[in-house]
Enzyme design. Sequence first.
Site, PDB file in Angstrom:
ATOM      1  CG  LEU A  30      -1.859  -1.198   1.371  1.00  0.00           C
ATOM      2  CD1 LEU A  30      -2.816  -0.973   2.545  1.00  0.00           C
ATOM      3  CD2 LEU A  30      -2.650  -1.475   0.091  1.00  0.00           C
ATOM      4  CG  HIS A  34      -3.004   1.092  -2.357  1.00  0.00           C
ATOM      5  ND1 HIS A  34      -1.648   0.960  -2.570  1.00  0.00           N
ATOM      6  CD2 HIS A  34      -3.617   0.292  -3.271  1.00  0.00           C
ATOM      7  CE1 HIS A  34      -1.449   0.108  -3.561  1.00  0.00           C
ATOM      8  NE2 HIS A  34      -2.612  -0.302  -4.014  1.00  0.00           N
ATOM      9  CD  GLN A  58      -4.955  -8.771 -10.827  1.00  0.00           C
ATOM     10  OE1 GLN A  58      -5.932  -9.019 -10.136  1.00  0.00           O
ATOM     11  NE2 GLN A  58      -4.527  -7.525 -10.991  1.00  0.00           N
ATOM     12  N   GLY A 144      -8.876   2.989  -8.243  1.00  0.00           N
ATOM     13  CA  GLY A 144      -8.113   4.152  -8.695  1.00  0.00           C
ATOM     14  C   GLY A 144      -8.276   4.423 -10.183  1.00  0.00           C
ATOM     15  CE  LYS A 146      -0.077   3.994 -12.108  1.00  0.00           C
ATOM     16  NZ  LYS A 146      -0.157   2.574 -12.221  1.00  0.00           N
ATOM     17  CD  GLN A 150      -8.064  -2.857 -11.668  1.00  0.00           C
ATOM     18  OE1 GLN A 150      -7.286  -3.773 -11.877  1.00  0.00           O
ATOM     19  NE2 GLN A 150      -7.975  -2.113 -10.577  1.00  0.00           N
ATOM     20  CB  VAL A 173      -2.164   9.676  -5.196  1.00  0.00           C
ATOM     21  CG1 VAL A 173      -1.219  10.457  -4.298  1.00  0.00           C
ATOM     22  CG2 VAL A 173      -3.577   9.690  -4.629  1.00  0.00           C
TER      23      VAL A 173
HETATM   24  O1  PAF Z   1      -5.840  -2.815  -8.845  1.00  0.00           O
HETATM   25  C1  PAF Z   1      -5.450  -3.825  -8.228  1.00  0.00           C
HETATM   26  O2  PAF Z   1      -4.651  -3.768  -7.293  1.00  0.00           O
HETATM   27  C2  PAF Z   1      -5.993  -5.189  -8.632  1.00  0.00           C
HETATM   28  O3  PAF Z   1      -6.120  -5.308 -10.010  1.00  0.00           O
HETATM   29  C3  PAF Z   1      -7.321  -5.557  -7.920  1.00  0.00           C
HETATM   30  C4  PAF Z   1      -8.451  -4.619  -8.307  1.00  0.00           C
HETATM   31  C5  PAF Z   1      -7.106  -5.514  -6.414  1.00  0.00           C
HETATM   32  C6  PAF Z   1      -7.744  -6.972  -8.315  1.00  0.00           C
HETATM   33  O4  PAF Z   1      -6.782  -7.909  -7.947  1.00  0.00           O
END
Ligand code: PAF
Length: 273
Positions: A30, A34, A58, A144, A146, A150, A173
Amino acid sequence: MELVVARNRAELVKARGEGPIALVPTMGALHEGHRALIREARALAARVVVSVFVNPLQFGPSEDLSRYPRTLEADLDACRAEGVAVVFTPAAEDMYAADRQVGVSAGHMGTIVEGTARPGHFDGVLTVVLKLFNLVQPDLACFGQKDAQQLAVIRRMVADLDLPIGIVGVPTVREPDGLAMSSRNRFLSAQDRERALALSRALSAGAVEATPSRVVAVAREVLGAAGLDPDYLTLVDPATFEAVPEAYKGEAVLAVAARVGRTRLIDNALIRL
Ligand code: PAF
């Protein structure tokens, strides 16, 4: 409020509690970005649940899953300081059955722009995000800007699958010199970090231009001057991530991805034409 750490699904179900719940999904490590998500979540809901889970689905086979930073104790301290109620930090075996079959498809949106470079990435993101939604049962979730694509695919999943969850996008940020906060920035050498500033500079230079082709051309020049050859640099519709036509008027996302040294960085700017 004392932070509860739920290390598996059963502990989460006991800990998640009642009342408006805001979820902040993260992969840990973090940083201030975050923390901005957590603060927004706290402003909007009585209880905040943060998930810390490095989601194997992912990551592609040649990506940085094993190298991804894991800093749980520092993450818990940050969550305590921000007044988070629950941190959910399951093991991969607890999240995914060995014989799991079904996942979420991001559809066409998952195959363009960032999805071209990372096949299957957005399917993996949506699968874990939907599981987190089902487990935490939040009223809203913060993501985010960023990771703009997503955010767009998550909004699309919520719309297409009628999920009763509000999606809140939180502005990127940045470090004082413009570098977008990212868990991967820690991998940059001092020299690469300096070169990485070309990403945000390119976005700012492109953002003031009047037409899509000029926006992209000017941003590309700035990247080129820093010796960066982007994976992509494109001006897209924020909702669909399709490239906007030359006559486009309205909001657009100027999105870039580039490898700086061994680290692949993404960034974007929301602009108005
Ligand atoms: O943005 C992220 O950190 C990841 O893609 C998420 C949304 C936590 C999914 O694993």
